[in-house]
Scaffold this active site. Structure first.
Site, PDB file in Angstrom:
ATOM      1  N   MET A   1       0.858  -1.173   0.000  1.00 13.88           N
ATOM      2  CA  MET A   1       0.000   0.000   0.000  1.00 13.88           C
ATOM      3  C   MET A   1       0.882   1.206   0.000  1.00 13.88           C
ATOM      4  O   MET A   1       1.838   1.222   0.740  1.00 13.88           O
ATOM      5  CB  MET A   1      -0.942  -0.136   1.162  1.00 13.88           C
ATOM      6  N   PRO A   2       0.685   2.164  -0.769  1.00 13.76           N
ATOM      7  CA  PRO A   2      -0.168   2.233  -1.954  1.00 13.76           C
ATOM      8  C   PRO A   2       0.569   1.774  -3.215  1.00 13.76           C
ATOM      9  O   PRO A   2       1.794   1.805  -3.275  1.00 13.76           O
ATOM     10  CB  PRO A   2      -0.548   3.700  -2.026  1.00 13.76           C
ATOM     11  N   HIS A   3      -0.219   1.379  -4.203  1.00  8.69           N
ATOM     12  CA  HIS A   3       0.322   0.991  -5.501  1.00  8.69           C
ATOM     13  C   HIS A   3      -0.191   1.979  -6.543  1.00  8.69           C
ATOM     14  O   HIS A   3      -1.390   2.266  -6.600  1.00  8.69           O
ATOM     15  CB  HIS A   3      -0.122  -0.422  -5.885  1.00  8.69           C
ATOM     16  N   VAL A  29       3.400  10.513  -3.041  1.00  9.40           N
ATOM     17  CA  VAL A  29       2.589   9.501  -2.356  1.00  9.40           C
ATOM     18  C   VAL A  29       2.980   9.372  -0.887  1.00  9.40           C
ATOM     19  O   VAL A  29       2.111   9.329  -0.011  1.00  9.40           O
ATOM     20  CB  VAL A  29       2.698   8.139  -3.089  1.00  9.40           C
ATOM     21  N   SER A  41       4.666   1.067  -4.401  1.00  9.75           N
ATOM     22  CA  SER A  41       5.057   0.375  -5.624  1.00  9.75           C
ATOM     23  C   SER A  41       4.452   1.140  -6.803  1.00  9.75           C
ATOM     24  O   SER A  41       3.395   1.759  -6.687  1.00  9.75           O
ATOM     25  CB  SER A  41       4.593  -1.084  -5.628  1.00  9.75           C
TER      26      SER A  41
END
Length: 77
Positions: A1-3, A29, A41
């Site tokens: 998390m997060p992608h 992010v 990611s």
């Protein structure tokens, strides 16, 4: 998390460009989600111009309630 999944027209990125995308997206992010770099990611998916409307624009239209920014080329009517 997060992608983060980015779809784009096909192109060849240099290692420098990929590093710049990684750094900029990761910084935004981690700051916004208050998380560490190791939790982020990022994937890049090329989509041909011929497939853009059916694969990407159709999804944008179907999920418009999830958009934080709509594309300027999109005519919603």
């Amino acid at each position: 998390m997060p992608h983060i999944h980015v779809r784009h027209y096909p192109r060849n990125f240099t290692e420098e460009q990929l590093r710049a995308i990684d750094e900029a997206v990761t910084a935004a992010v981690t700051s916004t989600f208050a998380t560490g770099e190791d939790t982020v990611s990022i994937s890049l998916e090329p989509v041909t111009p011929e497939d853009w409307d059916s694969q990407v624009l159709a999804e944008i239209a179907a999920r418009r309630d999830e958009l934080i920014k709509a594309p300027g080329y999109w005519n919603e009517s």
